[in-house]
Enzyme design. Sequence first.
Site: not given
Lengths: 765, 765
Positions: A357-358, A487, A599-600
């Site tokens: 998906w990046d 994640e 994480k993000q």
Amino acid sequence: MNQYLKMDEWNIIEEGFSEDNNEISEGIFSIGNGYMGQRANFEEKYSGKSLQGSYMAGIYYPDKTRVGWWKNGYPEYFAKVLNSTNWIGIDFSIDGEVLDIASCEVRDFVRTLNMKEGYLHRSFIAKLPSGKEIKVDTKRFVSIAQKEIGAIRYSITPINFHGTLTISPYLDGDIKNRDSNYDEKFWEEVLKKSEAWQASLVVKTKKLDFHVCSSMRYHITQDNKKVDSKAECIEKDKFVGNIVNINVKENEEIVVCKYVSNVTSRDYKVEELEAIAKEALQKAYEKGFEALLKEQSLAWKEKWKESDIVIDGDVSAQQAIRFNIFQLNQTYTGEDDRLNIGPKGFTGEKYGGSTYWDTEAYCLSFYLSTADPKIARNLLIYRYKQLEKAKENARKLGFTKGALYPMVTMNGEECHNEWEITFEEIHRNGAIAYAIYKYVNYSGDKSYLGEYGLDVLVEISRFWEERVNFSKDKGKYVILGVTGPNEYENNVNNNWYTNRIAAWTLEYTIEVIDYLKRKEGKKYLELVEKLGLKEDEVIKWQDIIKNMYYPTDAKMGVFLQQDGYLDKEQILVKELNPEHLPLNQKWSWDRVLRSCFIKQADVLQGLYFLEDKYDFHTIRRNFEFYEPRTVHESSLSPCVHCILAAKLGEQEKAYEMYLRTARLDLDNYNNDTEDGCHITSMAGTWLSIVEGFGGMRVRNGRLTLNPFIPENWRSFSFKVMFRGTLLKVNIKKDKVIITNESKEIITLVVDGDNYTIEGESEVTI
Amino acid sequence: MNQYLKMDEWNIIEEGFSEDNNEISEGIFSIGNGYMGQRANFEEKYSGKSLQGSYMAGIYYPDKTRVGWWKNGYPEYFAKVLNSTNWIGIDFSIDGEVLDIASCEVRDFVRTLNMKEGYLHRSFIAKLPSGKEIKVDTKRFVSIAQKEIGAIRYSITPINFHGTLTISPYLDGDIKNRDSNYDEKFWEEVLKKSEAWQASLVVKTKKLDFHVCSSMRYHITQDNKKVDSKAECIEKDKFVGNIVNINVKENEEIVVCKYVSNVTSRDYKVEELEAIAKEALQKAYEKGFEALLKEQSLAWKEKWKESDIVIDGDVSAQQAIRFNIFQLNQTYTGEDDRLNIGPKGFTGEKYGGSTYWDTEAYCLSFYLSTADPKIARNLLIYRYKQLEKAKENARKLGFTKGALYPMVTMNGEECHNEWEITFEEIHRNGAIAYAIYKYVNYSGDKSYLGEYGLDVLVEISRFWEERVNFSKDKGKYVILGVTGPNEYENNVNNNWYTNRIAAWTLEYTIEVIDYLKRKEGKKYLELVEKLGLKEDEVIKWQDIIKNMYYPTDAKMGVFLQQDGYLDKEQILVKELNPEHLPLNQKWSWDRVLRSCFIKQADVLQGLYFLEDKYDFHTIRRNFEFYEPRTVHESSLSPCVHCILAAKLGEQEKAYEMYLRTARLDLDNYNNDTEDGCHITSMAGTWLSIVEGFGGMRVRNGRLTLNPFIPENWRSFSFKVMFRGTLLKVNIKKDKVIITNESKEIITLVVDGDNYTIEGESEVTI
């Protein structure tokens, strides 16, 4: 963190050889042209720590899945980025003593990646165990003008001896992936031919029958005169080459120019490969190294013209942003709509697959703004072409309708096998829908909607429709059992981002349906027929939009990442003992999962995508809540925080986040660059500057800017292509100069005011 | 479901040979003695579908972990139950034609597991491709009287020919595990010796250096006369044997008696193995097959005396319960406190490891009630001995104190690697604490608490103390990120069972501390010193007990399996299309996780353990809510439901649940018996009868019964040992007869009334 590279505006420079850094440098100094790529391995033999890596775009291997425990629904294979024929190899020995700098004293070692002109340069002096000293200077590149061609100029000069130099250029197809589940080799020999001064090798993959043909020619000069010695052939399993012996003496330079063409069965019939490779090779050979390099340099000049970012006053930042742009342009050129942007590009093997998906969430914007719009369009069409496979994927998981795009793919099939990601990170579907919006909003190309867009949007909406369920307990639609962008949490209920992007997809799909109904009636009716679109589907979608559940903490006025997030012990990253970072290396997975650390960007990713739907204070409250809990252990995290911080006027925070993304690989920030570079996150760095510091958005069909300049920069400028206009935006301490480098007039918005700029003129604000 | 076995009260009988059923039968007809075990493979060569399996208790292999994605905290290895030297092998050929029933016409095939006397019997007539017919009749057993000894009597009679019969008894150590992560062989040869009529083989594991020595002797009779032909030696890699040629003629029976002893370095020094094996073998050889079988039969008679359950009026149920008791007694004898009860016993390799929470949660009661109390005590001491490893395991996951017992283990180290189970199924710690309570409550052996129990309880309590966290949002202690007994949910928050068993552990630990303080002051002070037990720990535990959060639905008056359970779409199992069952084979894992369906008792497991703390109506409400949502796809599920249904007076439901557990393997209910039998769940069958239909509990130190009899049974009886008294409880339609087979007087409670029974007398109720 490991800062061993020299600062320079246009070059990446490593001075002095360090075996420990070698695998990192091999990744960083990689060269590629979107069609093939090559780690910065040495041409000559090297017995030290190294990952020899040559990669051909789109050539992969469906490696037998390796899991601890099989879960129903897992794909049969995990695709591996395939390390293919080593075409750079040239072995040297002097009076039988092999040149291998692992066993030499090495001085004056310099490895340079010339980003302006697109080549790798390396020079050193080696003292062999016998005491013989030689000077080496080598350049190589893969051509962006002629994608099949790679060229090497290898110069070697005896310093303190005369003797026999043995030169052995070769093609070696007996290659093993470092990333292989069961330690198997993936290649078989099909054909090999060797003659004096040239050779060809065709290998094929054991599964899927990808054929790769490599052909090489070379010539050798001694003291600028062409060498005419005898060239003997050597052949081994999946290996062809030559051996040439030359009498050499002190200070007499020997130059080997090796030309290689690599062609594959992705583009040509198997039986034609050898001829086509030879034809391309012949042309390159005739041109010669210097002319090819000149072409390369000119082609890169064009790329830079469209995509360069210039930072004045900060060499480190300048080098970093150019490195990121360079690598993005090396990885994906958009000419082939079967290709996509692998997370490691051509710099390593890790992660397998080419498409995450990046691409939609981070990379699309870069290509939209810096290249021909058809390139971004091709990225979208890639997914359109894989729609049937995405529908199959949803069926495989038990859905009766709709499409679930894979988490990782090469050809549209899922090839990732962690249930908590493969099955649960369904938010990817939302990003794929969002990319359609982003493309159309940026490019203004509404024709895409009827041609390709609606098919994808409807099938994704159908997936969401089946994936939500109505909770009687809450009286709302919920989405259970997902993993969000963060994640560090798995199998959560009602991840805010996922619920929001799902509802947004439904909203946008309905909007597109309405648009097509109004504007492209005939096309619309065809699509209704083709897609079997029913009124009651839309009604159901509206009900879901209206009654979607969003976890929220009313007291703090923040969206909750998922149900129960506030039950976690609330600690801030700054309260952690720094020795515990990065968490993913220092903590057990159990501890990571239970912690509140993120994480993000997750909620913030949603607020970034959908910022126009939320007021400033809502975004601020959420930013202030989540940012201190985020460890940014995904390379894709800091850019979103940078952009939001910039929007909120938090310039220092924005700059801090920019620094974390910009030199991630150059400084080996996460201690993992030896696996290859974080290619997709490089687009995030570009976003940080353009959407962050530049504040660039497209609203109501107009480009809008809200720029600021980081304190320690004197100025910075970036280029964007917008609907046929090439603009240079130059932001200085006291003013913004926007240059319209095209012929068309454009009206844009800066800090809320409209400015009209004639073709080939500029405005200072 | 696959019902191909004949009904019989004391035997498992397979008539007619079916290759398709062979691997299932190999598991079901397994023989074992707690020390070693053997699948029901054929002695002669068999080239059809088969898993040749010989297992030695406690001999395992730390196989290199195989995971898709490494998570911090995973153990380095996954222990494999190790398939070891094939000691049963005897090859036969007739005039060069190999006897292999895969290539023969077979008639009159009967395979019988004689559970009363503990041996495997097989007979058949085979017509070889040449047309030669032979009659075979073979018996074998592993001795429970002399654990190292296995014995085989193989009779073979020519029917329609004379010729040369070649007999080749052997020991084959060149064995490969079916369950191996990377297809490696785990054994190396140490020594082999072959002489006429005997041979020895020592092999060792590639890691851990487990040595296994197998020695064999055999004799052959022809028409009842000892054969004195030449016995040639054959040796291959990890293989020794003999070859004997005999002239045979029609109707003249040849009998091979093969005796083997298997000894291991777990019990003896490596250098002594051969001598010890030979000594044991010599004794067995001298006794001869018939005498050994007689011993075996007597030893089994003793076992049955203590543990038999007799069901009158239902042969199917009778066969099933005896099969379960037989397999439990074959698997674990309790003599060696380093051993435990593997989930497949000696019947297959699947799941690896020997010890799961199954032991404490399901098996303990069986051994408590049917065998010497020291056997159950040894099961507990097994965990006590592994306490230090359990502490290490907790440290590895980042806990600063306490003990987390492994999910799967051979030696105390975790050897399972799925994060959602390994890291999250921490409820196992609760069952290990509960087993201490269960043992002490049943046996009355309070000395265990000071000697071993408190150490384990305190360290588990410390784990819980650190594992909970205080949710400011809820104002309660919560336990986040767990997997409950229902493995169809992962990483949930506040699994009711886990929260409850955690709080219960703290309650019981405090109770034991108080008891020791009052009753064993000196020991208590020693323990405080040894364990570093602090007052404030106990105060903290009390706070956790008081403020533990339990998810509950007030409206329905049920405990919620976990936070958010009611957000799931609520469907009942009976509403499912039966074709979708079993879910774990028919649905994607994603779909299973999101559904409301429950694999095995979860909330109900807690209500079973802690039934005395909940009123009848609470148990009923929860049972009525959860049972219809439970698919019982764990073999450990139906027994708990049977016991609770019985308690609630739901006799039909109780019987339905009993049927699901009792013939699980005999009828291959879950279509997985070819992997081996579900040994630990067999204890659940026993529990269903004794705690379910018999309603047996221990309250206030007294045995209490609340019996009922399933409608289609005429009567049933079971035996229990309770604090030195052996009781036979015989339940008929109209009365209950309890016989005290010991000399001591006992007072027990039946249906709420006290009854006192003198030694060696009975009471009718």
